[in-house]
Write an enzyme that holds these catalytic residues in place. Structure first.
Site, PDB file in Angstrom:
ATOM      1  N   ARG A  92      21.190  -2.561  -5.025  1.00 34.94           N
ATOM      2  CA  ARG A  92      21.354  -3.186  -3.707  1.00 34.94           C
ATOM      3  C   ARG A  92      22.708  -3.856  -3.559  1.00 34.94           C
ATOM      4  NH1 ARG A  92      15.471  -5.673  -2.021  1.00 34.94           N
ATOM      5  NH2 ARG A  92      14.740  -3.730  -1.132  1.00 34.94           N
TER       6      ARG A  92
ATOM      7  N   GLY B 281       9.990   1.620  -1.356  1.00 30.22           N
ATOM      8  CA  GLY B 281      10.415   1.205  -2.695  1.00 30.22           C
ATOM      9  C   GLY B 281       9.831   2.078  -3.786  1.00 30.22           C
TER      10      GLY B 281
ATOM     11  N   GLY C 270      10.082  -1.936   3.995  1.00 34.21           N
ATOM     12  CA  GLY C 270       9.427  -2.356   5.229  1.00 34.21           C
ATOM     13  C   GLY C 270      10.226  -1.990   6.468  1.00 34.21           C
TER      14      GLY C 270
HETATM   15  P1  ADP Z   1       6.235   2.978  -0.871  1.00 31.48           P
HETATM   16  O1  ADP Z   1       6.649   1.738  -1.626  1.00 31.48           O
HETATM   17  O2  ADP Z   1       7.030   4.179  -1.275  1.00 31.48           O
HETATM   18  O3  ADP Z   1       6.207   2.754   0.624  1.00 31.48           O
HETATM   19  P2  ADP Z   1       3.432   2.342  -1.134  1.00 31.48           P
HETATM   20  O4  ADP Z   1       3.800   0.965  -1.562  1.00 31.48           O
HETATM   21  O5  ADP Z   1       2.838   2.528   0.200  1.00 31.48           O
HETATM   22  O6  ADP Z   1       4.725   3.306  -1.301  1.00 31.48           O
HETATM   23  O7  ADP Z   1       2.392   2.962  -2.163  1.00 31.48           O
HETATM   24  C1  ADP Z   1       2.667   3.064  -3.534  1.00 31.48           C
HETATM   25  C2  ADP Z   1       1.414   2.880  -4.348  1.00 31.48           C
HETATM   26  O8  ADP Z   1       0.384   3.764  -3.949  1.00 31.48           O
HETATM   27  C3  ADP Z   1       1.684   3.186  -5.810  1.00 31.48           C
HETATM   28  O9  ADP Z   1       1.563   1.983  -6.559  1.00 31.48           O
HETATM   29  C4  ADP Z   1       0.591   4.193  -6.189  1.00 31.48           C
HETATM   30  O10 ADP Z   1       0.008   3.939  -7.443  1.00 31.48           O
HETATM   31  C5  ADP Z   1      -0.410   4.003  -5.083  1.00 31.48           C
HETATM   32  N1  ADP Z   1      -1.272   5.176  -4.925  1.00 31.48           N
HETATM   33  C6  ADP Z   1      -0.900   6.430  -4.569  1.00 31.48           C
HETATM   34  N2  ADP Z   1      -1.950   7.271  -4.589  1.00 31.48           N
HETATM   35  C7  ADP Z   1      -3.019   6.535  -5.003  1.00 31.48           C
HETATM   36  C8  ADP Z   1      -4.413   6.846  -5.246  1.00 31.48           C
HETATM   37  N3  ADP Z   1      -4.877   8.077  -5.075  1.00 31.48           N
HETATM   38  N4  ADP Z   1      -5.226   5.835  -5.647  1.00 31.48           N
HETATM   39  C9  ADP Z   1      -4.727   4.584  -5.811  1.00 31.48           C
HETATM   40  N5  ADP Z   1      -3.442   4.237  -5.594  1.00 31.48           N
HETATM   41  C10 ADP Z   1      -2.595   5.197  -5.206  1.00 31.48           C
HETATM   42 MG    MG Z   2       5.538  -0.055  -2.190  1.00 31.33          MG
END
Ligand code: ADP
Ligand code: MG
Length: 403
Positions: A38, A357, A380
């Site tokens: 960052r 993230g 976000g």
């Molecule tokens: P990002 O940060 O890319 O926006 P999110 O924070 O929305 O992504 O989601 C990430 C989390 O989702 C990860 O910690 C992952 O373990 C969880 N996740 C993905 N698929 C599953 C699943 N089938 N069951 C439980 N958790 C899940």
């Molecule tokens: Mg996340």
């Protein structure tokens, strides 16, 4: 359209004091910066300003100190880190407002850089206190927003300050990092090369319903994975075993399924296990074959191929959210497969944008971070843009066409 650094006339810089809101909210391990990405991403903006002879005053938050000074959340280590990147001196002011800041400012030469202490040590920051914004605006001739990761917050340093600077006749503009985020993400949404394929995963459907709703009418296909697919399965009346499901969101999921039609593509198979743990025995099953007590940890091998094909046919790919519990090796294949397919599409000339993230971490883990077009620095904020919302920090900047 908002003004960027490029819209400022050459003579606006020399000797002028620029308040630059950066996002130095880096992960710390035992007081040391664990990942300086960052900080690095703000260097082009800072260098542009110092080279042009401006006095650069950096403001950032770090963590959630809740309005009080906390030793472990000082920004001082970031000053040293930035100094190494700029190959020039960066002074640190152990205060974020008031007399001490004015005193540090008096010693500044054109082309020098001063980093203020964590803005969230002040209660007025998250409260968007106009008095705090006014205190900063006394010395700030112009304002630059280069903190995309905080642009979705209306805080004193992202909302009150740019507005106060403009009231006093200064300009509030987007830095290079923010301008690029807006250009790439906005471009993919408003004027994409088609087919446009979005991949949405992650843990909770409740976090991303707005994104799904906003993307559906724009995309040629929306591929859904992660735990949020489970809620769709439940809404379709299928057995989801002990998987993460949000029962309260089943009705919304059912409605989305109805309006989406063939544009929404759900997994056809899943990788399941008795527990989502390292070393757990996994098996691949059709989505209709999940047994009671089993947990869905990832999309299955057929789905990895299906999603991979759709991604490789795309001219624009927007990816947000891991397809499974990628932190655990046995459930990482879906996410890695999507990352590889996205990188292959980018190699063929597609525009590939990764937001979120965890998705960014997955892209790095898959070794494809340098092959995709853009990895957003804002989780976000990127989500809010994808959901079609306005970012308060961007709204507060000067408009390009009006005075
Ligand atoms: P990002 O940060 O890319 O926006 P999110 O924070 O929305 O992504 O989601 C990430 C989390 O989702 C990860 O910690 C992952 O373990 C969880 N996740 C993905 N698929 C599953 C699943 N089938 N069951 C439980 N958790 C899940
Ligand atoms: Mg996340």
């Amino acid at each position: 359209m908002k003004k960027t650094l490029h819209d400022l006339p050459r003579d606006a810089f020399v000797g002028a004091t620029f308040a630059v809101r950066v996002d130095f909210n880096t992960p710390l391990v035992r007081g040391r910066i664990a990942d300086a990405t960052r900080i690095e991403r703000c260097v082009p903006t800072i260098r542009h300003l110092t080279t042009a002879g401006a006095k650069v005053v950096l403001l950032s938050h770090l963590g959630r100190p809740e309005g009080r000074a906390r030793a472990g959340l000082s920004l001082e280590p970031a000053a040293g880190c930035l100094e190494g990147m700029l190959e020039g001196s960066v002074r640190f002011c152990p205060h974020a407002e008031g007399l001490q800041v004015s005193e540090s400012l008096r010693a500044m030469e054109p082309g020098s850089v001063l980093l203020l202490e964590n803005t969230r040590f002040l209660a007025g920051e998250t409260a968007n206190d106009p008095r705090l914004a006014a205190d900063w605006a006394i010395w700030a001739d112009h304002y630059v927003l280069d903190a995309f990761g905080t642009a979705h917050r209306a805080h004193a340093s992202t909302d009150g300050l740019p507005r106060a600077v403009r009231t006093r006749g200064g300009a509030a503009v987007a830095g290079f990092l923010v301008a690029r985020e807006l250009e790439v993400i906005g471009g993919a949404l408003d004027n994409p090369r088609r087919p446009l394929v979005a991949v949405v995963g992650g843990a909770k459907i409740s976090d991303k319903i707005d994104v799904i709703e906003a993307l559906l009418p724009r995309v040629d296909a929306l591929l859904v994975g992660g735990a949020m697919a489970n809620t769709f399965f439940r809404a379709m009346g299928m057995e989801t075993g002990a998987s993460l499901v949000e029962p309260a969101k089943c009705a919304v999921a059912a409605r989305l399924l109805e309006v989406a039609g063939p544009g929404m593509v759900l997994p056809v198979d899943c990788t399941v296990a008795g527990a989502l743990l390292d070393g757990a025995e996994t098996r691949a099953v059709a989505r209709s074959e999940v047994a009671p007590g089993e947990l869905i940890g990832d999309i299955g091998p057929l789905t990895i191929r299906l999603f991979g094909r759709r991604i490789q046919e795309a001219a624009t790919v927007i990816w947000n959210g891991p397809l499974g519990v990628f932190e655990i090796a046995g459930f990482a294949e879906g996410t890695l497969g999507v990352a590889r397919a996205a990188a292959a599409a980018a190699d063929e000339g597609a525009t590939v944008i990764v937001g979120g993230g965890d998705s960014a971490a997955a892209a790095h883990e898959a070794g494809v971070a340098t092959r995709v077009t853009h990895i957003s620095t804002g989780g976000g904020a990127a989500l809010e843009l994808l959901a079609g919302k306005k970012l308060p920090g961007v709204e507060a900047l000067s408009n390009r066409c009006s005075a």
